[in-house]
Each structure stands twice: as structure tokens, then as C-alpha cells.
Design a protein around this motif. Structure first.
Motif, PDB file in Angstrom:
ATOM      1  N   GLY A 266       0.801  -1.228   0.000  1.00 22.49           N
ATOM      2  CA  GLY A 266       0.000   0.000   0.000  1.00 22.49           C
ATOM      3  C   GLY A 266       0.827   1.267   0.000  1.00 22.49           C
ATOM      4  O   GLY A 266       0.621   2.177  -0.812  1.00 22.49           O
ATOM      5  N   GLU A 267       1.821   1.325   0.876  1.00 20.78           N
ATOM      6  CA  GLU A 267       2.599   2.564   1.008  1.00 20.78           C
ATOM      7  C   GLU A 267       3.439   2.851  -0.248  1.00 20.78           C
ATOM      8  O   GLU A 267       3.775   3.999  -0.524  1.00 20.78           O
ATOM      9  N   TYR A 268       3.760   1.805  -1.008  1.00 28.15           N
ATOM     10  CA  TYR A 268       4.594   2.016  -2.201  1.00 28.15           C
ATOM     11  C   TYR A 268       3.785   2.462  -3.411  1.00 28.15           C
ATOM     12  O   TYR A 268       4.333   2.988  -4.371  1.00 28.15           O
ATOM     13  N   VAL A 269       2.500   2.191  -3.379  1.00 27.56           N
ATOM     14  CA  VAL A 269       1.672   2.557  -4.542  1.00 27.56           C
ATOM     15  C   VAL A 269       0.639   3.637  -4.164  1.00 27.56           C
ATOM     16  O   VAL A 269      -0.306   3.888  -4.900  1.00 27.56           O
ATOM     17  N   ASP A 270       0.882   4.255  -2.993  1.00 29.11           N
ATOM     18  CA  ASP A 270       0.026   5.363  -2.535  1.00 29.11           C
ATOM     19  C   ASP A 270      -1.443   4.976  -2.452  1.00 29.11           C
ATOM     20  O   ASP A 270      -2.315   5.738  -2.859  1.00 29.11           O
ATOM     21  N   VAL A 271      -1.683   3.778  -1.949  1.00 32.18           N
ATOM     22  CA  VAL A 271      -3.075   3.371  -1.735  1.00 32.18           C
ATOM     23  C   VAL A 271      -3.329   3.300  -0.231  1.00 32.18           C
ATOM     24  O   VAL A 271      -2.549   2.704   0.517  1.00 32.18           O
ATOM     25  N   ASP A 272      -4.400   3.962   0.199  1.00 33.74           N
ATOM     26  CA  ASP A 272      -4.820   3.926   1.601  1.00 33.74           C
ATOM     27  C   ASP A 272      -5.624   2.632   1.795  1.00 33.74           C
ATOM     28  O   ASP A 272      -6.779   2.540   1.378  1.00 33.74           O
TER      29      ASP A 272
END
Ligand SMILES: Nc1nc2c(ncn2[C@@H]2O[C@H](COP(=O)(O)OP(=O)(O)OP(=O)(O)O)[C@@H](O)[C@H]2O)c(=O)[nH]1
Length: 248
Positions: free
Chosen positions: A160-166
Motif C-alpha cells: 500500500g505505502e509504495y503505490v500510494d493506496v490507503d
């Protein structure tokens, strides 16, 4: 009386669907590794022209090789799990007969489409796998599998943090799209999420064994397109069981 009572060989048939690369084979590998000491398992994979997914699972050593079998579906993999399930049904029944009594047969779809679903004539229940790398919007967009599969998995939450997904937002959106039906955030790197997945399958198996589980049809897939060798897409529609289906 359930089928199992009638012939003693009927397993819980659990489908795993979802777009390419979201982690269907990985979910099946995880389930096999964690549940194989508790349940007698078998796996059927679907690929268009190859047995690649079966070979992956065999190479991972998740089950004895003869408990992992491939169905090569030819042109349209969705048809083989939805409209004409004969090839898959035969593969499942052969497996159940060869290893009777099996507890669970996992069937992996060869879907290259967001909206592919299993027929309830083939599986008793189905998982639909999305991943965070496919984007946070996907869950909101819905579709029969997302909305009505027995369980929706949001996989690879470690990314999630690498693809900017919450991830929390994506799960909340999915729950909304499903009217509160279960959504599971999963990562093979987070053991507590794997425990939750295994518990869900245990509970499903217990309900099935008691005769308390009713298969639900998520509904047919939406009209979709296949890319062809000549580079031209050709649309066709799936309307249940009575449509002509040509790819030429
Ligand atoms: N970071 C991360 N990667 C994962 C996870 N689960 C699966 N993957 C990776 O995602 C990729 C696709 O996984 P597969 O299990 O092959 O996906 P699939 O849906 O079976 O793919 P197709 O059979 O080609 O449709 C692989 O490189 C996996 O290693 C996860 O929880 N976290």
C-alpha cells in the motif's frame, strides 16, 4: 440430505477468481500450506493454453503433485467457469473420486477480466481477489465478483505505502460496495491476516459440512472484450447459458 451424504465423495468446492496477477495462485498456495494438515485438499487450475499455474503450485510443493491438476480452457477461460463448466466439473469430480473423501477442492479461475465469476453449478462458494497495486479505486467500481463473492480479498496490503493506496479506505470502499459482506485485507507477509483467511475457510467448511451453507450466484459477468491475434478486439456478451460464443 447433502450430496456428501449421498455419495460420500463430495468436497467443499471453493473457487478463487480475480484479475490477472492479483495473487490467486499465492492465495491457494497459502491456504494449502496452512490447512493441509487439517483438511484433505485438492486444487484445479484453469489456464488458457498452459498449465503454468499448476506448475507453479507443484514447484512450491504445497500439495503432492497429483492433487494439483490443470484444466486448459482454450479460447475463453470465463466460459469454462461460468457458462459451460463441464471440463471443470469433470476435473473436480475425478479429483474427488481419486482421493475420496476430500474435504476441500480449490478451483483457480484463469480470469483475465475483472468481472469473471464462477457458476454455482461448479463451486459452493467463491473468493474474489483484488490487490492494492491495481489501484484503490477498483473496489469502488464494483462488478459481480467484487459485490457478491462470498469473500472479497484485498491482497498485497504490504504494498500500500509504495503505490500510494490507503488500504483502510480501500477496505471501507469495498465493504460499502458489498453492503457489509466480508472483506479481508491480506498479505502473505502478515501472518495475522493469513490466520483470518484460514479461519474464514474453516468456518465455511463447517457450515458446508452441517448443510448450513447455501451457494450464492454473484451474477453473470459484464460484456467484455478479448484481444485477438490479429490485434482487433472483438466484443461479445455473456447472457447466461444460451448464447453463441464464437472467436473467429
Ligand atoms: N508484495 C506482495 N506480493 C504478492 C503477495 N501475494 C502475491 N504476490 C505477488 O504477486 C504476483 C502475482 O501473484 P500470483 O499468485 O501469481 O497471481 P495470480 O492472480 O495467480 O496470477 P495469474 O495466474 O497470472 O492470473 C507474484 O509475483 C507474487 O509473488 C503479497 O501478499 N504481497
Amino acid at each position: 440430505m447433502t450430496d456428501k451424504d449421498q455419495n460420500g465423495t463430495r468436497a467443499l468446492r471453493l473457487g478463487v477468481a480475480g484479475p490477472v496477477g492479483t495473487g490467486k495462485s499465492s492465495v491457494i498456495a497459502t491456504l494449502c500450506r496452512h490447512l493441509r494438515d487439517e483438511f484433505d485438499l485438492g486444487v484445479i487450475t484453469n489456464d488458457i493454453y498452459t498449465d503454468e499455474d499448476a506448475r507453479f503450485l507443484k514447484s512450491e510443493g504445497v500439495l503432492p503433485e497429483d492433487r494439483i491438476r490443470a484444466v486448459e480452457t482454450g479460447a475463453c477461460p470465463h466460459t469454462a467457469i461460468r457458462d459451460d463448466v463441464t471440463m471443470n466439473l469433470m476435473a473436480v469430480e475425478d479429483m474427488e473420486r481419486d482421493f475420496a473423501p476430500l474435504d476441500i477442492v480449490l478451483v483457480e479461475s484463469g480470469g483475465d477480466n475483472l468481472t469473471a465469476t464462477f457458476s454455482p453449478a461448479l463451486v459452493d462458494a467463491q473468493l474474489f481477489v483484488l490487490d492494492v497495486a491495481g489501484g484503490g479505486d477498483v473496489a469502488r467500481k464494483g462488478g459481480p465478483g467484487i459485490a457478491r463473492a462470498d469473500l472479497l480479498i484485498i491482497n498485497k496490503i504490504d504494498l500500500g505505502e509504495y503505490v500510494d493506496v490507503d488500504v483502510a479506505q480501500m477496505v471501507a470502499d469495498a465493504e460499502k460496495a458489498r453492503d457489509g459482506a466480508p472483506v479481508l485485507a491480506l498479505s502473505r507477509k502478515r501472518p495475522e491476516t493469513i490466520d483470518r483467511l484460514c479461519d474464514w475457510v474453516r468456518q465455511l467448511h463447517a457450515r458446508h459440512a452441517r448443510g448450513d451453507h447455501t451457494p450464492v450466484d454473484p451474477g453473470p459477468m459484464a460484456p467484455h472484450h478479448h484481444a485477438h491475434d490479429d490485434g482487433h478486439g472483438q466484443g461479445h456478451h455473456h447472457h447466461g447459458h444460451d448464447h453463441a460464443h464464437h472467436h473467429d
